[in-house]
Scaffold this motif. Structure first.
Motif, short mmCIF file in Angstrom:
data_model
loop_
_atom_site.label_atom_id
_atom_site.label_comp_id
_atom_site.label_asym_id
_atom_site.label_seq_id
_atom_site.Cartn_x
_atom_site.Cartn_y
_atom_site.Cartn_z
N UNK A 63 0.84 -1.21 0.00
CA UNK A 63 0.00 0.00 0.00
C UNK A 63 0.87 1.26 0.00
N UNK A 64 1.98 1.21 0.72
CA UNK A 64 2.88 2.36 0.77
C UNK A 64 3.42 2.68 -0.61
N UNK A 65 3.98 1.67 -1.27
CA UNK A 65 4.57 1.91 -2.58
C UNK A 65 3.49 2.20 -3.62
N UNK A 66 2.31 1.61 -3.44
CA UNK A 66 1.21 1.87 -4.37
C UNK A 66 0.74 3.31 -4.32
N UNK A 67 0.54 3.83 -3.12
CA UNK A 67 0.15 5.24 -2.97
C UNK A 67 1.27 6.17 -3.43
N UNK A 68 2.51 5.74 -3.23
CA UNK A 68 3.64 6.57 -3.62
C UNK A 68 3.74 6.77 -5.12
N UNK A 69 3.20 5.83 -5.92
CA UNK A 69 3.30 5.93 -7.37
C UNK A 69 2.05 6.55 -8.01
N UNK A 70 1.15 7.07 -7.19
CA UNK A 70 0.00 7.78 -7.74
C UNK A 70 0.47 8.96 -8.58
N UNK A 71 1.52 9.63 -8.12
CA UNK A 71 2.03 10.80 -8.83
C UNK A 71 2.58 10.48 -10.20
N UNK A 72 3.02 9.24 -10.43
CA UNK A 72 3.56 8.87 -11.74
C UNK A 72 2.46 8.92 -12.80
N UNK A 73 1.27 8.43 -12.44
CA UNK A 73 0.15 8.50 -13.37
C UNK A 73 -0.22 9.93 -13.69
N UNK A 74 -0.23 10.78 -12.70
CA UNK A 74 -0.54 12.19 -12.91
C UNK A 74 0.48 12.85 -13.82
N UNK A 75 1.75 12.52 -13.62
CA UNK A 75 2.81 13.09 -14.44
C UNK A 75 2.69 12.64 -15.89
N UNK A 76 2.37 11.35 -16.10
CA UNK A 76 2.20 10.84 -17.46
C UNK A 76 1.04 11.54 -18.16
N UNK A 77 -0.04 11.77 -17.43
CA UNK A 77 -1.19 12.49 -17.99
C UNK A 77 -0.79 13.91 -18.36
N UNK A 78 0.03 14.53 -17.53
CA UNK A 78 0.42 15.91 -17.74
C UNK A 78 1.26 16.09 -19.00
N UNK A 79 2.07 15.08 -19.35
CA UNK A 79 2.91 15.19 -20.55
C UNK A 79 2.23 14.63 -21.79
#
Length: 240
Positions: free
Chosen positions: A26-42
């Protein structure tokens, strides 16, 4: 969760899954939420974001990858930068593979196991694997690591569609979960004075090296100094 030597591989794998779901995944899963947001942003599709989590399996390298794309960097430069950013996993892999290696084990299986080495799997593996029978460690580790990767993929997917919906302080807090958990896991796994020396000295030297060295080499220098001193401390502890 303890693992008995007479358990079948299904039960051992399930033990790895349960241990991962107890908190680490759960820790690492929540930590990678930002990766999806970054991919969407680019402007990359959600499938690329999730695939980057599965194939790269390193949050900082994924941030570097998508940020470099946004900056318009050449693909060759991006590949080199991501490769160098992932070099930190080499000593981690060297440290954990002896716990997973068995006589007659194929090179391909060892390469597969090396792919799963990341901060969470490494720290928890070093802490949990020594107590598991040798012939069951690979199955346990794969159950544990695949659960972390699965939840991280879900986190990446969710983050892709949560862009702009998360309050900034909350998003920043998610990014801090993994390093905090990493520090807590390292502390829980301390076994002797050498471990304590490496951890404490690393924490002291990190901000000093960042101030006077920087350039991405600060953590390398701090780690080399702290690790070298810890080795000498550990050797002095051994009886002659």
């Amino acid at each position: 969760m303890s693992v008995s030597a007479d358990w079948g591989w299904q039960r051992v794998a399930l033990a790895g899954v349960r241990d991962a779901l107890s908190l680490p995944a759960w820790i690492v899963g929540f930590g990678l939420v930002g990766i999806g947001s970054l991919a969407h942003d680019v402007g990359y599709p959600v499938g690329s974001a999730v695939l980057s989590t599965i194939l790269v399996w390193a949050g900082p390298s994924q941030v570097l990858f998508f940020a470099s794309i946004a900056a318009g960097a050449a693909w060759s430069a991006i590949a080199i930068a991501v490769a160098f950013a992932s070099l930190r996993f080499l000593p981690m892999t060297v440290a954990i593979l002896p716990l997973l290696r068995r006589p007659g084990q194929s090179v391909w299986l060892q390469l597969l196991l090396a792919h799963y080495v990341a901060v969470t799997a490494w720290t928890e593996g070093l802490r949990r694997l020594p107590a598991i029978p040798v012939h069951q460690r690979v199955v346990y580790f794969l159950g544990f690591a695949n659960t972390c990767m699965a939840l991280s993929s879900i986190g990446t997917f969710s983050g892709y569609y949560l862009l702009g919906q998360l309050p900034l302080p909350f998003a920043a807090g998610l990014l801090c979960l993994t390093p905090i958990f990493f520090l807590v896991s390292l502390t829980a796994g301390l076994r002797h004075r050498g471990d304590v020396t490496a951890l404490v000295l690393g924490l002291v030297l990190a901000p000093i090296c960042q101030r006077f060295i920087g350039g991405g080499f600060d953590l390398i220098v701090a780690g080399l100094i702290a690790g070298t001193v810890a080795v000498f401390v550990g050797q002095r502890r051994k009886p002659a």
